[in-house]
Design a protein around this motif. Structure first.
Motif, PDB file in Angstrom:
ATOM      1  N   ASP A  25      39.920  31.148  41.288  1.00  0.00           N
ATOM      2  CA  ASP A  25      38.933  30.650  40.354  1.00  0.00           C
ATOM      3  C   ASP A  25      38.606  31.869  39.276  1.00  0.00           C
ATOM      4  O   ASP A  25      38.279  33.006  40.268  1.00  0.00           O
ATOM      5  CB  ASP A  25      37.828  30.063  41.109  1.00  0.00           C
ATOM      6  N   HIS A  26      38.425  31.551  38.180  1.00  0.00           N
ATOM      7  CA  HIS A  26      37.623  32.796  37.420  1.00  0.00           C
ATOM      8  C   HIS A  26      36.862  32.098  36.345  1.00  0.00           C
ATOM      9  O   HIS A  26      37.314  31.242  35.581  1.00  0.00           O
ATOM     10  CB  HIS A  26      38.804  33.526  36.865  1.00  0.00           C
TER      11      HIS A  26
ATOM     12  N   PRO B 198      30.211  24.539  31.152  1.00  0.00           N
ATOM     13  CA  PRO B 198      29.616  25.688  32.327  1.00  0.00           C
ATOM     14  C   PRO B 198      30.025  25.242  33.534  1.00  0.00           C
ATOM     15  O   PRO B 198      30.094  24.029  34.058  1.00  0.00           O
ATOM     16  CB  PRO B 198      28.247  25.754  32.023  1.00  0.00           C
ATOM     17  N   GLY B 199      30.256  26.166  34.471  1.00  0.00           N
ATOM     18  CA  GLY B 199      30.543  25.802  36.127  1.00  0.00           C
ATOM     19  C   GLY B 199      32.130  25.800  36.312  1.00  0.00           C
ATOM     20  O   GLY B 199      33.030  25.532  35.454  1.00  0.00           O
ATOM     21  N   SER B 200      32.411  26.065  37.648  1.00  0.00           N
ATOM     22  CA  SER B 200      33.863  26.388  38.181  1.00  0.00           C
ATOM     23  C   SER B 200      34.073  24.616  38.458  1.00  0.00           C
ATOM     24  O   SER B 200      33.330  23.884  38.410  1.00  0.00           O
ATOM     25  CB  SER B 200      33.709  26.959  39.306  1.00  0.00           C
ATOM     26  N   LEU B 201      35.369  24.666  38.654  1.00  0.00           N
ATOM     27  CA  LEU B 201      36.022  23.290  38.940  1.00  0.00           C
ATOM     28  C   LEU B 201      35.495  22.708  40.450  1.00  0.00           C
ATOM     29  O   LEU B 201      35.385  23.635  41.465  1.00  0.00           O
ATOM     30  CB  LEU B 201      37.667  23.443  39.119  1.00  0.00           C
TER      31      LEU B 201
ATOM     32  N   PHE C 185      43.394  39.078  29.053  1.00  0.00           N
ATOM     33  CA  PHE C 185      43.256  37.625  29.307  1.00  0.00           C
ATOM     34  C   PHE C 185      41.803  37.026  28.944  1.00  0.00           C
ATOM     35  O   PHE C 185      41.583  36.002  28.475  1.00  0.00           O
ATOM     36  CB  PHE C 185      43.889  37.271  30.588  1.00  0.00           C
ATOM     37  N   SER C 186      40.978  37.495  29.667  1.00  0.00           N
ATOM     38  CA  SER C 186      39.448  36.735  29.817  1.00  0.00           C
ATOM     39  C   SER C 186      39.222  36.924  28.514  1.00  0.00           C
ATOM     40  O   SER C 186      38.240  35.851  27.918  1.00  0.00           O
ATOM     41  CB  SER C 186      38.766  37.701  30.725  1.00  0.00           C
ATOM     42  N   THR C 187      39.170  38.113  27.664  1.00  0.00           N
ATOM     43  CA  THR C 187      38.578  38.044  26.272  1.00  0.00           C
ATOM     44  C   THR C 187      39.479  36.956  25.385  1.00  0.00           C
ATOM     45  O   THR C 187      38.781  36.171  24.630  1.00  0.00           O
ATOM     46  CB  THR C 187      38.905  39.478  25.708  1.00  0.00           C
TER      47      THR C 187
ATOM     48  N   HIS D  97      40.843  27.534  36.862  1.00  0.00           N
ATOM     49  CA  HIS D  97      41.411  27.221  38.397  1.00  0.00           C
ATOM     50  C   HIS D  97      43.113  27.368  38.136  1.00  0.00           C
ATOM     51  O   HIS D  97      43.547  26.556  37.613  1.00  0.00           O
ATOM     52  CB  HIS D  97      40.925  26.136  38.842  1.00  0.00           C
ATOM     53  N   ALA D  98      43.532  28.198  38.932  1.00  0.00           N
ATOM     54  CA  ALA D  98      44.964  28.304  39.008  1.00  0.00           C
ATOM     55  C   ALA D  98      45.353  28.031  40.552  1.00  0.00           C
ATOM     56  O   ALA D  98      44.679  28.537  41.487  1.00  0.00           O
ATOM     57  CB  ALA D  98      45.462  29.812  38.648  1.00  0.00           C
TER      58      ALA D  98
END
Length: 266
Positions: free
Chosen positions: A110-111, A158-161, A124-126, A137-138
Protein backbone atom coordinates in the motif's frame (compact mmCIF):
# COMPACT_ATOMS: atom_id res chain seq x y z
CA UNK A 1 1.69 20.88 -16.69
CA UNK A 2 0.35 19.34 -13.47
CA UNK A 3 -3.08 20.38 -12.31
CA UNK A 4 -4.06 21.03 -8.71
CA UNK A 5 -7.42 19.30 -9.15
CA UNK A 6 -8.04 15.59 -9.59
CA UNK A 7 -9.65 14.14 -12.74
CA UNK A 8 -13.34 13.34 -12.59
CA UNK A 9 -14.17 9.80 -11.37
CA UNK A 10 -14.57 7.11 -13.99
CA UNK A 11 -18.16 6.22 -14.94
CA UNK A 12 -19.63 3.12 -13.27
CA UNK A 13 -18.59 -0.19 -14.79
CA UNK A 14 -21.00 -1.80 -17.24
CA UNK A 15 -20.11 -5.30 -15.98
CA UNK A 16 -23.21 -7.26 -15.08
CA UNK A 17 -26.83 -6.14 -14.78
CA UNK A 18 -27.25 -2.68 -13.23
CA UNK A 19 -28.29 -2.70 -9.59
CA UNK A 20 -27.07 -6.25 -8.95
CA UNK A 21 -25.99 -6.67 -5.29
CA UNK A 22 -22.23 -6.60 -4.73
CA UNK A 23 -22.17 -10.17 -3.40
CA UNK A 24 -23.85 -11.39 -6.59
CA UNK A 25 -21.39 -9.39 -8.73
CA UNK A 26 -18.45 -10.91 -6.85
CA UNK A 27 -19.80 -14.40 -7.49
CA UNK A 28 -20.40 -13.61 -11.16
CA UNK A 29 -16.88 -12.21 -11.52
CA UNK A 30 -15.22 -15.27 -10.00
CA UNK A 31 -17.30 -17.57 -12.20
CA UNK A 32 -16.39 -15.51 -15.25
CA UNK A 33 -12.66 -15.67 -14.44
CA UNK A 34 -12.90 -19.42 -13.93
CA UNK A 35 -14.50 -19.97 -17.35
CA UNK A 36 -11.28 -20.43 -19.31
CA UNK A 37 -11.54 -24.09 -20.35
CA UNK A 38 -12.49 -23.29 -23.93
CA UNK A 39 -10.70 -23.92 -27.20
CA UNK A 40 -10.78 -20.29 -28.30
CA UNK A 41 -9.48 -18.86 -25.02
CA UNK A 42 -8.23 -15.31 -25.62
CA UNK A 43 -5.59 -14.38 -23.00
CA UNK A 44 -5.66 -10.70 -23.91
CA UNK A 45 -9.43 -10.41 -23.51
CA UNK A 46 -9.27 -12.44 -20.29
CA UNK A 47 -6.74 -10.05 -18.71
CA UNK A 48 -8.80 -7.01 -19.69
CA UNK A 49 -11.76 -8.67 -17.98
CA UNK A 50 -9.62 -9.02 -14.85
CA UNK A 51 -9.05 -5.25 -14.91
CA UNK A 52 -12.76 -4.62 -15.53
CA UNK A 53 -13.80 -6.79 -12.59
CA UNK A 54 -11.37 -4.89 -10.36
CA UNK A 55 -12.97 -1.62 -11.51
CA UNK A 56 -16.48 -2.95 -10.95
CA UNK A 57 -15.96 -4.51 -7.52
CA UNK A 58 -13.30 -2.39 -5.81
CA UNK A 59 -13.34 1.23 -4.63
CA UNK A 60 -10.70 2.35 -7.13
CA UNK A 61 -10.27 4.77 -10.03
CA UNK A 62 -8.07 2.65 -12.31
CA UNK A 63 -6.56 -0.81 -12.54
CA UNK A 64 -3.61 -2.39 -14.30
CA UNK A 65 -2.43 -5.98 -14.75
CA UNK A 66 1.26 -6.84 -15.09
CA UNK A 67 2.72 -10.27 -15.82
CA UNK A 68 6.19 -11.77 -16.23
CA UNK A 69 7.39 -14.99 -17.80
CA UNK A 70 9.65 -17.04 -15.51
CA UNK A 71 12.98 -15.26 -15.24
CA UNK A 72 11.75 -12.30 -17.26
CA UNK A 73 10.82 -8.71 -16.35
CA UNK A 74 7.36 -7.42 -15.53
CA UNK A 75 5.34 -6.20 -18.49
CA UNK A 76 2.02 -4.39 -18.66
CA UNK A 77 -0.67 -6.56 -20.28
CA UNK A 78 -3.95 -4.78 -19.45
CA UNK A 79 -5.05 -1.38 -18.17
CA UNK A 80 -8.42 0.22 -17.48
CA UNK A 81 -7.52 3.53 -19.14
CA UNK A 82 -4.85 5.29 -21.16
CA UNK A 83 -4.10 7.45 -18.12
CA UNK A 84 -3.10 4.51 -15.92
CA UNK A 85 -1.35 2.76 -18.82
CA UNK A 86 1.12 5.64 -19.12
CA UNK A 87 1.76 5.70 -15.36
CA UNK A 88 2.31 1.94 -15.32
CA UNK A 89 4.74 2.10 -18.24
CA UNK A 90 6.62 4.90 -16.47
CA UNK A 91 6.78 2.74 -13.33
CA UNK A 92 8.28 -0.16 -15.26
CA UNK A 93 10.72 2.10 -17.09
CA UNK A 94 11.84 3.68 -13.81
CA UNK A 95 12.07 0.22 -12.16
CA UNK A 96 10.54 1.62 -8.99
CA UNK A 97 7.12 1.68 -7.42
CA UNK A 98 4.63 -0.47 -5.49
CA UNK A 99 4.15 -2.99 -8.29
CA UNK A 100 7.88 -3.68 -8.59
CA UNK A 101 8.18 -4.18 -4.83
CA UNK A 102 5.05 -6.35 -4.65
CA UNK A 103 6.44 -8.52 -7.44
CA UNK A 104 9.99 -8.79 -6.04
CA UNK A 105 8.92 -9.45 -2.45
CA UNK A 106 5.67 -11.36 -3.19
CA UNK A 107 3.73 -9.23 -0.68
CA UNK A 108 0.88 -6.71 -1.04
CA UNK A 109 2.04 -3.09 -0.98
CA UNK A 110 0.00 0.00 0.00
CA UNK A 111 1.32 3.45 -0.84
CA UNK A 112 -0.18 6.89 -0.25
CA UNK A 113 0.62 9.62 -2.77
CA UNK A 114 0.89 13.31 -1.94
CA UNK A 115 2.63 16.45 -3.15
CA UNK A 116 5.88 15.46 -1.43
CA UNK A 117 7.72 12.77 -3.44
CA UNK A 118 8.22 9.50 -1.58
CA UNK A 119 11.89 8.88 -0.70
CA UNK A 120 11.28 5.23 -1.52
CA UNK A 121 9.97 5.80 -5.05
CA UNK A 122 10.49 9.51 -5.86
CA UNK A 123 10.01 9.38 -9.63
CA UNK A 124 7.00 7.10 -9.56
CA UNK A 125 5.24 8.91 -6.72
CA UNK A 126 5.70 12.29 -8.42
CA UNK A 127 4.35 11.03 -11.74
CA UNK A 128 1.39 9.18 -10.19
CA UNK A 129 0.41 12.13 -7.99
CA UNK A 130 0.57 14.56 -10.91
CA UNK A 131 -1.73 12.24 -12.84
CA UNK A 132 -4.31 12.61 -10.07
CA UNK A 133 -3.91 9.44 -8.02
CA UNK A 134 -3.94 9.56 -4.22
CA UNK A 135 -2.91 6.00 -3.37
CA UNK A 136 -1.87 2.67 -4.90
CA UNK A 137 -2.43 -0.90 -3.77
CA UNK A 138 -0.35 -3.61 -5.48
CA UNK A 139 -1.32 -7.27 -5.02
CA UNK A 140 0.99 -10.02 -6.29
CA UNK A 141 -0.46 -12.68 -8.60
CA UNK A 142 0.99 -15.94 -7.33
CA UNK A 143 0.96 -19.31 -9.06
CA UNK A 144 1.86 -22.03 -6.59
CA UNK A 145 5.20 -20.84 -5.20
CA UNK A 146 5.96 -18.35 -7.95
CA UNK A 147 4.93 -14.74 -8.42
CA UNK A 148 3.88 -14.27 -12.04
CA UNK A 149 2.46 -10.75 -11.92
CA UNK A 150 0.77 -7.94 -10.03
CA UNK A 151 -2.66 -6.32 -9.85
CA UNK A 152 -2.18 -2.55 -9.51
CA UNK A 153 -5.11 -0.65 -8.05
CA UNK A 154 -5.12 3.16 -8.16
CA UNK A 155 -7.41 5.47 -6.17
CA UNK A 156 -8.24 9.12 -6.86
CA UNK A 157 -10.08 9.83 -3.61
CA UNK A 158 -8.42 10.27 -0.19
CA UNK A 159 -7.62 7.20 1.87
CA UNK A 160 -6.10 3.77 1.34
CA UNK A 161 -7.96 0.84 -0.17
CA UNK A 162 -10.44 -0.50 2.44
CA UNK A 163 -9.50 -3.77 4.14
CA UNK A 164 -12.44 -5.65 2.60
CA UNK A 165 -11.34 -4.53 -0.86
CA UNK A 166 -7.76 -5.63 -0.18
CA UNK A 167 -9.03 -9.12 0.66
CA UNK A 168 -11.17 -9.17 -2.48
CA UNK A 169 -8.19 -8.00 -4.56
CA UNK A 170 -6.27 -10.97 -3.20
CA UNK A 171 -9.11 -13.29 -4.26
CA UNK A 172 -9.19 -11.78 -7.77
CA UNK A 173 -5.42 -12.18 -8.07
CA UNK A 174 -5.68 -15.83 -6.98
CA UNK A 175 -8.54 -16.45 -9.43
CA UNK A 176 -6.44 -14.94 -12.23
CA UNK A 177 -3.50 -17.22 -11.45
CA UNK A 178 -5.66 -20.35 -11.16
CA UNK A 179 -7.46 -19.57 -14.41
CA UNK A 180 -4.20 -19.13 -16.32
CA UNK A 181 -2.97 -22.43 -14.90
CA UNK A 182 -6.12 -24.45 -15.64
CA UNK A 183 -6.35 -23.12 -19.18
CA UNK A 184 -2.77 -24.15 -19.86
CA UNK A 185 -3.62 -27.77 -18.98
CA UNK A 186 -5.93 -28.07 -22.01
CA UNK A 187 -2.96 -29.01 -24.14
CA UNK A 188 0.12 -30.77 -22.77
CA UNK A 189 2.29 -28.81 -25.20
CA UNK A 190 1.10 -25.47 -23.82
CA UNK A 191 2.73 -24.12 -20.68
CA UNK A 192 2.26 -21.20 -18.34
CA UNK A 193 5.26 -19.55 -20.00
CA UNK A 194 3.59 -19.86 -23.39
CA UNK A 195 0.37 -18.38 -22.03
CA UNK A 196 2.14 -15.37 -20.54
CA UNK A 197 4.27 -14.79 -23.63
CA UNK A 198 1.16 -14.97 -25.82
CA UNK A 199 -0.64 -12.42 -23.63
CA UNK A 200 2.31 -10.04 -23.82
CA UNK A 201 2.74 -10.42 -27.57
CA UNK A 202 -0.93 -9.67 -28.20
CA UNK A 203 -0.62 -6.48 -26.18
CA UNK A 204 1.72 -5.05 -28.83
CA UNK A 205 -0.72 -5.81 -31.66
CA UNK A 206 -3.62 -4.31 -29.71
CA UNK A 207 -1.68 -1.12 -28.96
CA UNK A 208 -0.82 -0.77 -32.66
CA UNK A 209 -4.47 -1.15 -33.63
CA UNK A 210 -5.52 1.32 -30.95
CA UNK A 211 -3.00 3.85 -32.25
CA UNK A 212 -4.19 3.28 -35.83
CA UNK A 213 -7.84 3.92 -34.87
CA UNK A 214 -6.89 6.94 -32.77
CA UNK A 215 -5.13 8.57 -35.71
CA UNK A 216 -7.59 7.49 -38.40
CA UNK A 217 -10.73 8.59 -36.57
CA UNK A 218 -9.15 11.52 -34.69
CA UNK A 219 -10.31 10.22 -31.33
CA UNK A 220 -8.64 9.47 -27.99
CA UNK A 221 -6.93 6.13 -27.17
CA UNK A 222 -9.55 5.06 -24.61
CA UNK A 223 -12.42 5.57 -27.06
CA UNK A 224 -10.50 3.76 -29.79
CA UNK A 225 -9.87 0.77 -27.53
CA UNK A 226 -13.48 0.56 -26.30
CA UNK A 227 -14.69 0.56 -29.92
CA UNK A 228 -12.17 -2.15 -30.78
CA UNK A 229 -13.41 -4.39 -27.98
CA UNK A 230 -17.07 -3.67 -28.70
CA UNK A 231 -16.62 -4.61 -32.38
CA UNK A 232 -14.81 -7.82 -31.44
CA UNK A 233 -17.52 -8.84 -29.00
CA UNK A 234 -20.39 -7.96 -31.33
CA UNK A 235 -18.92 -10.00 -34.18
CA UNK A 236 -17.62 -12.82 -31.93
CA UNK A 237 -13.99 -12.19 -32.89
CA UNK A 238 -10.86 -12.64 -30.84
CA UNK A 239 -9.58 -9.23 -29.81
CA UNK A 240 -6.06 -9.93 -31.05
CA UNK A 241 -7.31 -11.24 -34.42
CA UNK A 242 -9.36 -8.11 -35.02
CA UNK A 243 -6.44 -5.90 -33.95
CA UNK A 244 -4.09 -7.72 -36.34
CA UNK A 245 -6.55 -7.36 -39.23
CA UNK A 246 -6.86 -3.62 -38.57
CA UNK A 247 -3.07 -3.20 -38.48
CA UNK A 248 -2.79 -5.20 -41.73
CA UNK A 249 -5.62 -3.12 -43.29
CA UNK A 250 -7.72 -6.22 -44.02
CA UNK A 251 -10.50 -4.97 -41.74
CA UNK A 252 -11.80 -1.42 -41.39
CA UNK A 253 -13.94 -0.16 -38.52
CA UNK A 254 -16.55 2.45 -39.42
CA UNK A 255 -15.90 5.88 -37.92
CA UNK A 256 -17.79 6.73 -34.70
CA UNK A 257 -21.05 8.61 -35.30
CA UNK A 258 -19.73 11.95 -34.06
CA UNK A 259 -16.85 11.88 -36.58
CA UNK A 260 -19.03 11.00 -39.57
CA UNK A 261 -19.94 14.58 -40.35
CA UNK A 262 -21.47 15.91 -43.55
CA UNK A 263 -19.48 18.85 -44.93
CA UNK A 264 -21.17 22.19 -44.41
CA UNK A 265 -22.11 23.75 -47.76
CA UNK A 266 -20.29 27.01 -48.58
Amino acid sequence: MPSSSFPLPDPPSSNGPPGLPREARITAALIDLADTLVDDFDPAEFLYRVAEHCMDLLDIGDAGVMLAVPGGPLRLVAASSERVRLVELFELDASEGPCCTAFDQAVPVDHTLNATPSPRWPRFSTRAHRTGYTSVHATPIRLRGDTIGVLNLFRRIPGSLPAADRHLARALADATAISLLQQSTLDQHRTVRAQLEAAMATRTIIEQAKGFLTARHETDPDTAFHRLRAHARHHHLRLVDLARDIVNSTTTLPPPPDTDKTPTPP
